[in-house]
Write a protein that holds these residues in place. Structure first.
Motif, PDB file in Angstrom:
ATOM      1  N   ASP A 543      58.456  49.400  37.904  1.00 42.83           N
ATOM      2  CA  ASP A 543      59.743  48.746  38.090  1.00 42.83           C
ATOM      3  C   ASP A 543      59.298  47.343  38.508  1.00 42.83           C
ATOM      4  OD1 ASP A 543      60.753  51.047  37.091  1.00 42.83           O
ATOM      5  OD2 ASP A 543      61.902  51.437  38.625  1.00 42.83           O
ATOM      6  N   SER A 544      58.612  47.062  39.434  1.00 44.77           N
ATOM      7  CA  SER A 544      58.451  45.634  39.997  1.00 44.77           C
ATOM      8  C   SER A 544      57.563  44.829  39.013  1.00 44.77           C
ATOM      9  CB  SER A 544      57.565  45.859  41.295  1.00 44.77           C
ATOM     10  OG  SER A 544      56.391  46.375  40.908  1.00 44.77           O
ATOM     11  N   GLY A 545      57.088  45.537  37.864  1.00 44.87           N
ATOM     12  CA  GLY A 545      56.562  44.668  36.918  1.00 44.87           C
ATOM     13  C   GLY A 545      54.955  44.503  37.131  1.00 44.87           C
ATOM     14  N   TYR A 546      54.425  45.098  38.288  1.00 47.89           N
ATOM     15  CA  TYR A 546      52.925  44.810  38.774  1.00 47.89           C
ATOM     16  C   TYR A 546      52.247  46.104  37.812  1.00 47.89           C
ATOM     17  CZ  TYR A 546      54.942  41.978  42.356  1.00 47.89           C
ATOM     18  OH  TYR A 546      55.778  41.084  42.982  1.00 47.89           O
ATOM     19  N   LEU A 547      52.574  46.796  37.500  1.00 50.31           N
ATOM     20  CA  LEU A 547      51.960  47.930  37.000  1.00 50.31           C
ATOM     21  C   LEU A 547      52.319  48.483  35.678  1.00 50.31           C
ATOM     22  CD1 LEU A 547      49.622  49.862  37.884  1.00 50.31           C
ATOM     23  CD2 LEU A 547      51.194  51.586  38.539  1.00 50.31           C
ATOM     24  N   SER A 548      51.389  48.335  34.580  1.00 51.44           N
ATOM     25  CA  SER A 548      52.041  48.659  33.156  1.00 51.44           C
ATOM     26  C   SER A 548      51.983  50.153  33.057  1.00 51.44           C
ATOM     27  CB  SER A 548      51.060  47.989  32.425  1.00 51.44           C
ATOM     28  OG  SER A 548      49.704  48.294  32.429  1.00 51.44           O
ATOM     29  N   VAL A 549      52.434  50.815  32.004  1.00 47.99           N
ATOM     30  CA  VAL A 549      52.454  52.080  31.849  1.00 47.99           C
ATOM     31  C   VAL A 549      51.050  52.739  31.956  1.00 47.99           C
ATOM     32  CG1 VAL A 549      53.823  54.030  30.449  1.00 47.99           C
ATOM     33  CG2 VAL A 549      54.892  51.833  30.814  1.00 47.99           C
ATOM     34  N   LEU A 550      50.366  52.115  31.168  1.00 50.20           N
ATOM     35  CA  LEU A 550      48.979  52.574  31.142  1.00 50.20           C
ATOM     36  C   LEU A 550      47.974  51.952  32.028  1.00 50.20           C
ATOM     37  CD1 LEU A 550      48.362  53.579  27.421  1.00 50.20           C
ATOM     38  CD2 LEU A 550      48.708  55.104  29.388  1.00 50.20           C
ATOM     39  N   TYR A 551      47.517  52.337  32.994  1.00 43.45           N
ATOM     40  CA  TYR A 551      46.561  51.768  33.960  1.00 43.45           C
ATOM     41  C   TYR A 551      45.481  52.275  34.439  1.00 43.45           C
ATOM     42  CZ  TYR A 551      49.243  54.560  37.330  1.00 43.45           C
ATOM     43  OH  TYR A 551      49.844  55.609  38.012  1.00 43.45           O
ATOM     44  N   ASP A 552      44.616  51.810  35.050  1.00 45.65           N
ATOM     45  CA  ASP A 552      43.272  52.293  35.792  1.00 45.65           C
ATOM     46  C   ASP A 552      43.342  51.905  37.093  1.00 45.65           C
ATOM     47  OD1 ASP A 552      42.179  49.768  36.074  1.00 45.65           O
ATOM     48  OD2 ASP A 552      40.865  49.757  34.376  1.00 45.65           O
ATOM     49  N   ARG A 553      42.261  52.469  37.860  1.00 47.73           N
ATOM     50  CA  ARG A 553      42.145  52.399  38.997  1.00 47.73           C
ATOM     51  C   ARG A 553      42.165  51.070  39.562  1.00 47.73           C
ATOM     52  NH1 ARG A 553      36.819  55.052  41.847  1.00 47.73           N
ATOM     53  NH2 ARG A 553      37.645  55.208  44.029  1.00 47.73           N
ATOM     54  N   GLU A 554      41.643  50.049  39.062  1.00 48.12           N
ATOM     55  CA  GLU A 554      41.771  48.764  39.349  1.00 48.12           C
ATOM     56  C   GLU A 554      43.233  47.961  39.050  1.00 48.12           C
ATOM     57  OE1 GLU A 554      39.588  46.900  41.284  1.00 48.12           O
ATOM     58  OE2 GLU A 554      38.541  48.967  41.039  1.00 48.12           O
ATOM     59  N   HIS A 555      43.572  48.408  38.227  1.00 47.61           N
ATOM     60  CA  HIS A 555      45.085  47.829  37.828  1.00 47.61           C
ATOM     61  C   HIS A 555      45.875  48.446  38.989  1.00 47.61           C
ATOM     62  CE1 HIS A 555      44.118  47.999  33.223  1.00 47.61           C
ATOM     63  NE2 HIS A 555      43.837  46.686  33.792  1.00 47.61           N
ATOM     64  N   PHE A 556      45.563  49.728  39.422  1.00 44.03           N
ATOM     65  CA  PHE A 556      46.421  50.334  40.493  1.00 44.03           C
ATOM     66  C   PHE A 556      46.468  49.576  41.758  1.00 44.03           C
ATOM     67  CE2 PHE A 556      47.121  53.301  44.036  1.00 44.03           C
ATOM     68  CZ  PHE A 556      48.403  53.704  43.623  1.00 44.03           C
ATOM     69  N   ARG A 557      45.033  49.240  41.861  1.00 44.78           N
ATOM     70  CA  ARG A 557      44.581  48.480  43.454  1.00 44.78           C
ATOM     71  C   ARG A 557      45.432  47.095  43.151  1.00 44.78           C
ATOM     72  NH1 ARG A 557      38.653  50.303  44.573  1.00 44.78           N
ATOM     73  NH2 ARG A 557      39.255  52.392  44.879  1.00 44.78           N
ATOM     74  N   ALA A 558      45.165  46.340  41.952  1.00 43.16           N
ATOM     75  CA  ALA A 558      45.781  44.979  41.999  1.00 43.16           C
ATOM     76  C   ALA A 558      47.221  45.248  42.169  1.00 43.16           C
ATOM     77  CB  ALA A 558      45.368  44.384  40.493  1.00 43.16           C
ATOM     78  N   ALA A 559      47.730  46.102  41.568  1.00 41.71           N
ATOM     79  CA  ALA A 559      49.308  46.143  41.556  1.00 41.71           C
ATOM     80  C   ALA A 559      49.719  46.458  43.122  1.00 41.71           C
ATOM     81  CB  ALA A 559      49.811  47.311  40.755  1.00 41.71           C
ATOM     82  N   CYS A 560      48.950  47.231  43.711  1.00 35.84           N
ATOM     83  CA  CYS A 560      49.515  47.520  45.312  1.00 35.84           C
ATOM     84  C   CYS A 560      49.263  46.293  45.979  1.00 35.84           C
ATOM     85  CB  CYS A 560      48.422  48.469  45.756  1.00 35.84           C
ATOM     86  SG  CYS A 560      48.685  49.904  45.095  1.00 35.84           S
ATOM     87  N   GLU A 561      48.346  45.691  45.972  1.00 35.66           N
ATOM     88  CA  GLU A 561      47.946  44.192  46.346  1.00 35.66           C
ATOM     89  C   GLU A 561      49.080  43.270  46.071  1.00 35.66           C
ATOM     90  OE1 GLU A 561      43.975  42.642  46.194  1.00 35.66           O
ATOM     91  OE2 GLU A 561      44.786  40.614  46.183  1.00 35.66           O
ATOM     92  N   ARG A 562      49.554  43.168  45.143  1.00 29.58           N
ATOM     93  CA  ARG A 562      50.687  42.195  44.870  1.00 29.58           C
ATOM     94  C   ARG A 562      52.272  42.628  45.237  1.00 29.58           C
ATOM     95  NH1 ARG A 562      50.528  41.308  38.412  1.00 29.58           N
ATOM     96  NH2 ARG A 562      52.172  39.729  39.017  1.00 29.58           N
ATOM     97  N   TYR A 563      51.976  43.985  45.218  1.00 28.76           N
ATOM     98  CA  TYR A 563      53.313  44.661  45.665  1.00 28.76           C
ATOM     99  C   TYR A 563      53.484  44.085  47.117  1.00 28.76           C
ATOM    100  CZ  TYR A 563      57.151  47.391  46.706  1.00 28.76           C
ATOM    101  OH  TYR A 563      58.673  47.913  47.163  1.00 28.76           O
ATOM    102  N   VAL A 564      52.370  44.485  47.969  1.00 25.19           N
ATOM    103  CA  VAL A 564      52.326  44.491  49.419  1.00 25.19           C
ATOM    104  C   VAL A 564      52.448  43.093  49.890  1.00 25.19           C
ATOM    105  CG1 VAL A 564      51.085  44.829  51.549  1.00 25.19           C
ATOM    106  CG2 VAL A 564      51.437  46.630  49.833  1.00 25.19           C
ATOM    107  N   ASP A 565      51.991  42.034  49.256  1.00 23.64           N
ATOM    108  CA  ASP A 565      51.848  40.625  49.419  1.00 23.64           C
ATOM    109  C   ASP A 565      53.552  40.372  49.344  1.00 23.64           C
ATOM    110  OD1 ASP A 565      49.396  40.551  50.224  1.00 23.64           O
ATOM    111  OD2 ASP A 565      48.683  39.799  48.036  1.00 23.64           O
ATOM    112  N   ALA A 566      54.055  40.577  48.219  1.00 24.69           N
ATOM    113  CA  ALA A 566      55.448  40.312  47.740  1.00 24.69           C
ATOM    114  C   ALA A 566      56.610  41.017  48.765  1.00 24.69           C
ATOM    115  CB  ALA A 566      55.650  40.531  46.313  1.00 24.69           C
ATOM    116  N   PHE A 567      56.016  41.917  48.935  1.00 21.85           N
ATOM    117  CA  PHE A 567      57.500  42.962  49.684  1.00 21.85           C
ATOM    118  C   PHE A 567      57.098  43.712  50.805  1.00 21.85           C
ATOM    119  CE2 PHE A 567      58.128  43.410  44.887  1.00 21.85           C
ATOM    120  CZ  PHE A 567      59.354  42.653  44.727  1.00 21.85           C
TER     121      PHE A 567
END
Ligand code: FES
Ligand code: FES
Lengths: 743, 163
Positions: A543-567
């Motif tokens: 929902d935050s837009g950091y993760l697409s519907v299909l993703y791999d481990r790296e996408h997941f990690r990148a999304a966590c990093e962006r989410y934590v940095d933002a929120f």
């Protein structure tokens, strides 16, 4: 996206530490300045404490000594009725009741000192059997020696019995059973006024201990910390008793100002801690000429020992399971838990259900015979199906197909062919007889009745900026696979790999209260919370837009990093909500006793030696429907382990009582199955997903304890023509059962 | 704790020669756990029934709870800590992970040693051989079936690596 982890035999998370000897159990740690604690116990079943004598040859100044007078808070173990003291002060109510605690830095000195304390007791009359408890010549608890009563009523049992063409009566007994986890109980404590109380140890239920210690010390709960160490088996035996050991160890630490460790020796563990409740069940069953059940009148009594502890809830589960997976219009079950002067009996895998199911399933073979039907045909005519209602008023909503389980079990065990062949071969005589028998049963998963609603279990899943996922729950890994299945459930909910999930060590400082690790609830109830929280995290990231519907481990990690940095922190907590439509009335004792049931049919094949009267199980088939199987290897191991304990309970494990004391509290003379004693245990699953379990899973841990004993007894009856009713079926008991039929 | 009556003995423990101090009648189990710091060897009964305390003493499986320290003199002792080579697990350990041979893990060190001992002396055991070799090691969790599978799987792995 990672391939699904659920349904795969993912390796046990902590397996490497276990196979290399690196896993740390409580006795493997020894902080500097450690003292060793021991417990001085009552030598007498019941009496008044007149005095405590310390042998003058010992320099007692070297020891820390704790009595009831040293307890800062309340001297009662917090559980249900809070009737059990940590340390007896004026009276003792069972042999081995703790009276005094001693600690010394040298374990051998502490042991030696224990033997140099004498407790003077003026004996009072004691009660050692269910019959004596019921006779009430001596009142040892409450007004009438009864901890709890339940009554289940459906239809009009008396009218149906009066009108019946065939009525079959029977009485069945089961003995106590020792859990016999191979790691004895143990705790380590550090406690003082400044820092509060911390305990580490072998346990199933960190928050039971947490609650108990807060009351014992009379300090706020925030000043208590409970940490589970690697735990070498539990089976219920580390459900409630560890609260007492934690309390004792912490009292010694509090008084001495030093770390204290208390490790039970095997004899002490067997003699003093809980065992499975002994039971007696009476059945009166009406059946018509077509072999349909018309009425079941069941009187179920368990021996709770000297204090109430968990007996009401053990009784509840046993009472609800007493009428089995059958449809019968008129059912009455009277359940009673009575007091005797034995150490309190407690939780053990199955929790009352194995006792009442044993009686029922042995009795069903007798009813079948009276109706002129084979055991399997009689059961087939009476199995409950979806839409029908259990005695307790629960309408079965999920699909249930007992006939299919029965057919599969009969086919896999070659039941019909063997039954005929054994009958022919037995008729030819010889020194042994062979037989085959079955049991069909169910087991409710999760706490009984409104238990889960009251528990309101909580779990948290948190994710670091680097994408490392931690599951925080108080549910303990005791060998059954909690760490691994939680990882699988969280991994699938997040679309990542199990290896990227860590299940935190249960430490009340970190983990929320996900409830006790009991009642086949960890996978189904707590696992569902893990799934919900992990899904919540995935949705948050998407929902935050950091993760697409299909993703791999790296996408997941990148999304966590962006989410934590933002929120900031990325975490989700979920709390138990009863599935819609599930209701239970505590007052009337009716309703949906369990969210769902696992269903099973077990078949045992035996040989009875007519010279020694020994019974050997030659083959065992276990067919069950437990919803979706999360980890086939772990699930199979759960069933095999439970069946093995059931075989032990049925044939070998005989607790010998003398004046309320276990006389054979050693592995030498209390016999559990070895690798040489067991048949191959063949395990099969039907997988019917349960909508309210994680990925469709139900509870599994207790189920296998229910079916082995009655299947074995029915097989022995088939082999010999005897009607064995008393468990364990030692050679002596089988011989006397044979004498009653004049063989 | 060394006291006046303790003796110093030298042995080879997990491939390393070392000296240990203890009373000659101290249980080898306690010396290993407390003096040598090897807590992988477990105590389940202290009376020779459960096998949780199993070690290999001069190439034979022994219950260390019944073995006096004096027997360690010039002996070769292998405990569970000496079974893997560094990070590389022994085939028996790998098979226990693969086949679910360990549940609570408290019996596992002893059972792994019993299995290693069996496979060294009987490289191609039957299921009956496995059952007999493990008869002195109690496991309350597994019902033994996954353990038998693990041992037979280890045997396959060892044969494959020898081939
Ligand atoms: S501890 Fe040595 S055999 Fe049990
Ligand atoms: S794995 Fe628990 S005793 Fe064997």
């Amino acid at each position: 996206m990672e391939a699904p982890q659920i349904g795969r035999s993912v390796h046990r998370k902590e397996g490497r530490a276990k196979v290399t000897g690196q896993a740390l159990y409580v006795d493997d740690v020894a902080p500097a300045g450690l003292l060793h604690g021991v417990t001085v116990r009552s030598p007498t079943a019941r009496g008044i404490i007149k005095g405590i004598h310390f042998h003058p040859t010992v320099d007692w100044d070297e020891f820390t000594i704790v009595t009831a007078a040293d307890i800062p808070g309340v001297n009662r173990v917090k559980l249900i009725l809070d009737d059990q003291p940590y340390l007896a002060s004026d009276v003792v109510n069972h042999p081995e009741e703790p009276v005094l605690l001693i600690a010394h830095r040298d374990r051998a000195r502490a042991e030696d000192a224990r033997r140099r304390v004498t407790i003077d007791i003026e004996p009072l009359p004691a009660v050692f059997t269910i019959d004596d408890a019921l006779a009430r010549r001596e009142i040892i608890w409450g007004e009438d020696n009864t901890f709890k009563r339940y009554r289940v009523n459906k239809g009009d049992v008396d009218a149906a019995l009066a009108a019946a063409e065939i009525v079959v009566e029977g009485e069945y007994e089961t003995g106590a059973q020792e859990q016999l986890y191979i790691e004895p109980n143990g705790m380590l404590a550090i406690a003082d006024r400044a820092h509060g109380v911390t305990v580490w140890g072998s346990m199933q239920c960190p928050y039971y201990i947490h609650t108990a210690l807060a009351a014992l010390f009379g300090i706020p709960a925030q000043r208590i910390r409970v940490v589970q160490m690697e735990t070498g088996g539990g089976f219920g035996g580390k459900e409630e008793y560890p609260s007492i050991i934690a309390g004792h160890t912490a009292l010694l630490a509090w008084k001495s100002g030093r770390p204290v460790k208390m490790i039970y020796g095997r004899v002490e563990d067997m003699a003093s801690t809980t065992k499975r409740h002994p039971s007696r069940t009476r059945h009166r069953t009406a059946v018509d000429r077509d072999g349909r059940l018309r009425a079941m009148d069941i009187d179920f009594i368990i021996d709770g020992g000297a204090y109430c502890t968990l007996s009401p809830v053990v009784l509840s589960r046993g009472t609800i399971h007493a009428a089995g997976p059958y449809s019968c219009p008129n059912v009455r079950v009277t359940g009673r838990a009575v007091a005797t002067s034995a150490p309190p009996h407690g939780a053990f895998r199955g929790f009352g259900a194995p006792q009442s199911i044993f009686a029922l399933e042995r009795h069903m073979d007798r009813v079948a015979a009276a109706a002129g039907l084979s055991p399997e045909e009689f059961r087939r005519r009476n199995f409950i199906s979806s839409g029908e209602t259990l005695a307790v008023g629960q309408t079965i909503r999920e699909p249930v197909n007992m006939p299919a389980l029965l057919d599969r079990a009969l086919a896999l065990s070659h039941y019909r062919e063997k039954r005929e062949r054994f009958a022919r071969e037995n008729a030819r005589g010889g020194k042994s007889r062979k037989g085959i028998g079955l049991a069909s049963f169910m087991h409710g998963a999760g706490f009984t009745g409104s238990g889960e609603v009251h528990l309101r279990s909580l779990i948290t899943v948190e994710v670091s900026r680097e994408g490392a996922v931690r599951v925080l729950a108080a549910s303990t890994e005791i060998g059954q696979g909690t760490n691994t299945i939680f990882s699988q459930i969280a991994a699938d909910a997040l679309g990542i790999d199990c290896d990227d999930i860590e299940v935190a060590r249960p430490d009340t400082l970190d983990v929320p209260n996900s409830g006790p690790t009991v009642a086949s609830r960890t996978c189904m109830v707590v696992g569902k919370l893990v799934e919900t929280a992990a899904r919540g995290i995935r949705h948050t990231l998407v929902d935050s837009g950091y993760l697409s519907v299909l993703y791999d481990r790296e996408h997941f990690r990148a999304a966590c990093e962006r989410y934590v940095d933002a929120f900031g922190a990325l975490r989700a907590t979920s709390q138990y909500q009863p599935p819609s439509g599930v209701t239970w009335d505590d007052e009337q004792y009716v309703g949906d006793a369990y969210g769902t049931y696992a269903w099973a049919v077990y078949v045992a094949e035996v040989t009875v030696d007519l010279t020694t009267w020994e019974t050997r199980v030659d083959d065992f088939v276990a067919v069950q429907e437990v919803g979706k199987v999360i980890n086939p290897t772990l699930a199979t191991g759960q069933i095999e382990g439970g069946v093995a304990q059931g075989i032990g309970w049925a044939l070998y494990e005989d607790v010998v009582w003398r004046e309320g004391r276990m006389a054979n509290a050693q592995m030498t003379n209390y016999i559990m199955p070895t690798s040489m004693d067991l048949p191959s245990i063949r395990v099969y699953f039907e997988e019917v997903p349960y909508p309210n379990g994680p990925a469709g899973a139900k509870g599994i841990g207790e189920l296998p304890m229910d079916g082995a004993a009655p299947a074995i007894f029915n097989a022995v009856a088939d082999a010999t023509g005897a009607h064995p009713t008393h468990l364990p079926l030692t050679p002596e008991r089988l011989m006397s059962a044979m004498e009653t039929i004049g063989a | 704790m060394p006291d006046r009556r303790s003796v110093r003995l030298t042995c080879t423990l997990n491939g390393r020669r070392l000296s240990l101090d203890a009373h000659p009648m101290a249980r080898l189990l306690d010396v290993l756990r407390q003096q040598a710091g090897l807590t992988g060897t477990k105590e389940g009964c202290g009376e020779g029934e459960c096998g949780a305390c199993s070690v290999l003493l001069n190439g034979r499986l022994a219950n260390s709870c019944l073995t006096p320290f004096a027997h360690a003199d010039r002996a070769t002792i292998v405990t569970i800590e000496g079974i893997a080579s560094g990070d590389d697990l022994h085939a028996v350990q790998e098979a226990f992970l693969e086949c679910g041979g360990a549940q609570c893990g408290i019996c596992t060190p002893g059972i792994v040693l019993a299995a290693v001992d069996l496979l060294e002396r009987t490289p191609h055991p039957t299921e009956h051989d496995v059952r007999a070799a493990l008869a002195g090691n109690l496991c309350r969790c597994t019902g033994y079936m996954r353990i038998f599978d693990s041992v037979l799987e280890a045997c396959r792995r060892l044969s494959a690596s020898r081939a």
